[in-house]
Design an enzyme around this catalytic site. Structure first.
Site, PDB file in Angstrom:
ATOM      1  N   ALA A  70      -6.387   3.944  -9.225  1.00 10.96           N
ATOM      2  CA  ALA A  70      -5.352   4.475  -9.976  1.00 10.96           C
ATOM      3  C   ALA A  70      -4.224   4.927  -9.176  1.00 10.96           C
ATOM      4  CB  ALA A  70      -5.947   5.909 -10.599  1.00 10.96           C
ATOM      5  N   GLY A 107     -10.426   3.879  -9.232  1.00  5.06           N
ATOM      6  CA  GLY A 107     -10.318   3.193 -10.663  1.00  5.06           C
ATOM      7  C   GLY A 107     -10.539   1.688 -10.588  1.00  5.06           C
ATOM      8  N   GLU A 144     -14.312   1.233 -10.661  1.00  8.21           N
ATOM      9  CA  GLU A 144     -14.643   1.551 -12.091  1.00  8.21           C
ATOM     10  C   GLU A 144     -14.233   0.876 -13.250  1.00  8.21           C
ATOM     11  OE1 GLU A 144     -12.423   5.613 -11.540  1.00  8.21           O
ATOM     12  OE2 GLU A 144     -14.367   6.630 -11.892  1.00  8.21           O
ATOM     13  N   GLU A 154     -12.115   8.834  -3.760  1.00 10.00           N
ATOM     14  CA  GLU A 154     -11.519   9.905  -4.566  1.00 10.00           C
ATOM     15  C   GLU A 154     -11.666  11.028  -3.858  1.00 10.00           C
ATOM     16  OE1 GLU A 154     -13.355   7.570  -6.167  1.00 10.00           O
ATOM     17  OE2 GLU A 154     -11.935   7.101  -7.921  1.00 10.00           O
TER      18      GLU A 154
HETATM   19  N1  CO8 Z   1      -1.861   3.739  -5.569  1.00  8.17           N
HETATM   20  C1  CO8 Z   1      -0.832   3.654  -5.434  1.00  8.17           C
HETATM   21  N2  CO8 Z   1      -0.357   2.809  -4.415  1.00  8.17           N
HETATM   22  C2  CO8 Z   1      -1.103   2.400  -3.684  1.00  8.17           C
HETATM   23  C3  CO8 Z   1      -2.441   2.430  -3.849  1.00  8.17           C
HETATM   24  C4  CO8 Z   1      -2.819   3.491  -4.948  1.00  8.17           C
HETATM   25  N3  CO8 Z   1      -4.055   3.386  -5.124  1.00  8.17           N
HETATM   26  N4  CO8 Z   1      -3.333   1.738  -3.112  1.00  8.17           N
HETATM   27  C5  CO8 Z   1      -2.354   1.096  -2.290  1.00  8.17           C
HETATM   28  N5  CO8 Z   1      -1.126   1.452  -2.574  1.00  8.17           N
HETATM   29  C6  CO8 Z   1       0.176   1.150  -1.949  1.00  8.17           C
HETATM   30  C7  CO8 Z   1       0.449   1.729  -0.882  1.00  8.17           C
HETATM   31  O1  CO8 Z   1       1.141   2.934  -0.856  1.00  8.17           O
HETATM   32  C8  CO8 Z   1       1.480   0.735  -0.268  1.00  8.17           C
HETATM   33  O2  CO8 Z   1       2.730   0.826  -0.824  1.00  8.17           O
HETATM   34  P1  CO8 Z   1       3.902   0.969   0.209  1.00  8.17           P
HETATM   35  O3  CO8 Z   1       3.947  -0.485   0.915  1.00  8.17           O
HETATM   36  O4  CO8 Z   1       5.238   1.191  -0.791  1.00  8.17           O
HETATM   37  O5  CO8 Z   1       3.831   2.104   1.325  1.00  8.17           O
HETATM   38  C9  CO8 Z   1       0.864  -0.669  -0.637  1.00  8.17           C
HETATM   39  O6  CO8 Z   1       0.046  -0.512  -1.954  1.00  8.17           O
HETATM   40  C10 CO8 Z   1      -0.053  -1.324   0.244  1.00  8.17           C
HETATM   41  O7  CO8 Z   1      -1.060  -0.502   0.649  1.00  8.17           O
HETATM   42  P2  CO8 Z   1      -1.399  -0.225   2.385  1.00  8.17           P
HETATM   43  O8  CO8 Z   1      -0.211  -0.253   3.153  1.00  8.17           O
HETATM   44  O9  CO8 Z   1      -2.072   1.232   2.382  1.00  8.17           O
HETATM   45  O10 CO8 Z   1      -2.375  -1.406   2.462  1.00  8.17           O
HETATM   46  P3  CO8 Z   1      -3.414  -1.516   3.778  1.00  8.17           P
HETATM   47  O11 CO8 Z   1      -4.073  -2.838   3.764  1.00  8.17           O
HETATM   48  O12 CO8 Z   1      -2.998  -0.870   4.926  1.00  8.17           O
HETATM   49  O13 CO8 Z   1      -4.860  -0.482   3.100  1.00  8.17           O
HETATM   50  C11 CO8 Z   1      -6.248   0.315   1.394  1.00  8.17           C
HETATM   51  C12 CO8 Z   1      -5.309  -1.016   1.814  1.00  8.17           C
HETATM   52  C13 CO8 Z   1      -7.180   0.523   2.352  1.00  8.17           C
HETATM   53  C14 CO8 Z   1      -6.486  -0.021   0.035  1.00  8.17           C
HETATM   54  C15 CO8 Z   1      -5.027   1.434   1.044  1.00  8.17           C
HETATM   55  O14 CO8 Z   1      -4.150   1.162   0.551  1.00  8.17           O
HETATM   56  C16 CO8 Z   1      -5.622   2.727   0.266  1.00  8.17           C
HETATM   57  O15 CO8 Z   1      -6.632   3.512   0.837  1.00  8.17           O
HETATM   58  N6  CO8 Z   1      -5.458   2.874  -1.041  1.00  8.17           N
HETATM   59  C17 CO8 Z   1      -5.757   3.935  -1.699  1.00  8.17           C
HETATM   60  C18 CO8 Z   1      -7.186   3.845  -2.182  1.00  8.17           C
HETATM   61  C19 CO8 Z   1      -7.581   4.888  -2.898  1.00  8.17           C
HETATM   62  O16 CO8 Z   1      -7.800   6.188  -2.588  1.00  8.17           O
HETATM   63  N7  CO8 Z   1      -7.948   4.630  -4.305  1.00  8.17           N
HETATM   64  C20 CO8 Z   1      -8.563   5.478  -5.335  1.00  8.17           C
HETATM   65  C21 CO8 Z   1      -7.257   6.109  -6.058  1.00  8.17           C
HETATM   66  S1  CO8 Z   1      -7.580   7.560  -7.023  1.00  8.17           S
HETATM   67  C22 CO8 Z   1      -8.364   6.747  -8.479  1.00  8.17           C
HETATM   68  O17 CO8 Z   1      -8.622   5.606  -8.577  1.00  8.17           O
HETATM   69  C23 CO8 Z   1      -8.903   7.733  -9.425  1.00  8.17           C
HETATM   70  C24 CO8 Z   1      -9.541   7.121 -10.671  1.00  8.17           C
HETATM   71  C25 CO8 Z   1      -9.956   7.996 -11.855  1.00  8.17           C
HETATM   72  C26 CO8 Z   1      -9.438   7.820 -13.010  1.00  8.17           C
HETATM   73  C27 CO8 Z   1      -8.012   8.128 -13.156  1.00  8.17           C
HETATM   74  C28 CO8 Z   1      -7.372   7.626 -14.200  1.00  8.17           C
HETATM   75  C29 CO8 Z   1      -5.911   7.590 -14.361  1.00  8.17           C
END
Ligand code: CO8
Length: 257
Positions: free
Chosen positions: A65, A108, A111, A131
């Site tokens: 998400a 998400g 999911e 999460e």
């Molecule tokens: N949300 C928003 N932006 C994101 C997300 C995300 N989940 N994941 C990556 N991005 C963005 C980064 O902020 C970055 O943007 P910017 O260049 O502007 O800084 C861009 O994508 C590239 O990401 P990274 O630079 O971090 O790329 P890496 O290759 O270094 O890392 C990862 C990749 C490991 C995937 C890392 O991006 C990461 O950890 N992302 C978050 C993963 C995460 O925590 N996901 C769970 C989110 S919570 C959730 O899904 C709850 C679901 C429940 C349902 C909700 C319903 C709405």
């Protein structure tokens, strides 16, 4: 509706949806979910489509998400708006949906993949429910679907630590149907979807419904439900065609009726 965050096309009887927010690793925001809802509804009502493939990019199926969109939400807004409720679009579909996962399928993203009927994974795929690292828990079915797919021990391990699991571990655990080399993923998913779409559509929908019933009922209930569906297929022309084709040693030509 014009699509900004997904790309949609059909290939024969296969509907293809690509998540397309490369700047955010396909993070799932409200706009994307609304577009996914719209695209799936169109495929559901299109007699020319028999199976759908949902995919992302080489680097990410979806990294979860959209955290930037969620960060400032308060409880009352989240509860009243019920934004996660809209995510059920994939799980509600009657036609089969294959998730073709390459790269990150996190939170998400994992999911949504699990809402699909099965997952084909590239050897580069990575799954996880991180999460807990954000101070929350999975909210779009992760604690339920992952546990049903891989069992309590591994689900607890993944959900409580937030660690990621690679394609091989995911296949061993039963989350993934098959692993294919990354370069072949989309081709294999479309070929698989085309095979499904070549079958009798009523039989396909009933098969999906019957398998899903296994997760929602007792064994006796599920078997009763399956039997009712099985008998009802004898009212279709496709049953006559399928069985006649076998006896006459030819390929069946299903009319989907
Ligand atoms: N949300 C928003 N932006 C994101 C997300 C995300 N989940 N994941 C990556 N991005 C963005 C980064 O902020 C970055 O943007 P910017 O260049 O502007 O800084 C861009 O994508 C590239 O990401 P990274 O630079 O971090 O790329 P890496 O290759 O270094 O890392 C990862 C990749 C490991 C995937 C890392 O991006 C990461 O950890 N992302 C978050 C993963 C995460 O925590 N996901 C769970 C989110 S919570 C959730 O899904 C709850 C679901 C429940 C349902 C909700 C319903 C709405």
């Amino acid at each position: 509706m014009t699509y900004d965050t997904i790309a949609v096309e059909t290939q024969g009887r296969v509907g293809l949806i690509r998540l397309n927010r490369p700047e955010a690793l396909n993070a799932l925001n409200a706009r994307l979910i609304a577009e996914l809802d719209d695209a799936l509804a169109k495929f559901e009502s299109d007699d020319g489509v028999g199976c759908v493939v949902l995919t992302g990019s080489e680097k990410a199926f979806a990294a979860g998400a959209d955290i930037k969109e969620m960060r400032d939400k308060g409880f009352v807004d989240a509860f009243l708006d019920d934004f996660i409720g809209r995510w059920d679009v994939v799980a509600r579909a009657r036609k089969p949906i294959i998730a073709a996962v390459s790269g990150f399928a996190l939170g998400g993203g994992c999911e949504i993949a699990m809402m699909c009927d099965f997952i084909l994974a590239a050897d580069t795929a990575v799954f996880g429910q991180p999460e807990i690292k954000l101070g929350v828990i999975p909210g779009a079915g992760g604690t339920q679907r992952l546990t049903r797919a891989v069992g309590k021990a591994k689900a607890m391990d993944l959900i409580l630590t937030g660690r990621m699991m690679g394609a091989e571990e995911a296949e061993r655990a039963g989350l993934v149907a098959r692993i294919v080399p990354a370069a072949d993923l989309l081709g294999e998913a479309i070929k698989t979807a085309a095979t499904i779409a070549s079958m009798s559509l009523p039989a396909v929908l009933m098969a999906k419904e019957a398998v899903n019933r296994a997760f929602e009922s007792t064994l006796a209930e599920g078997i009763r439900h399956e039997r009712g569906l099985f008998y009802s297929l004898f009212a279709t022309g496709d049953q006559k065609e399928g069985m006649s084709a076998f006896v006459e040693k030819r390929k069946p030509a299903f009319a989907n009726r």
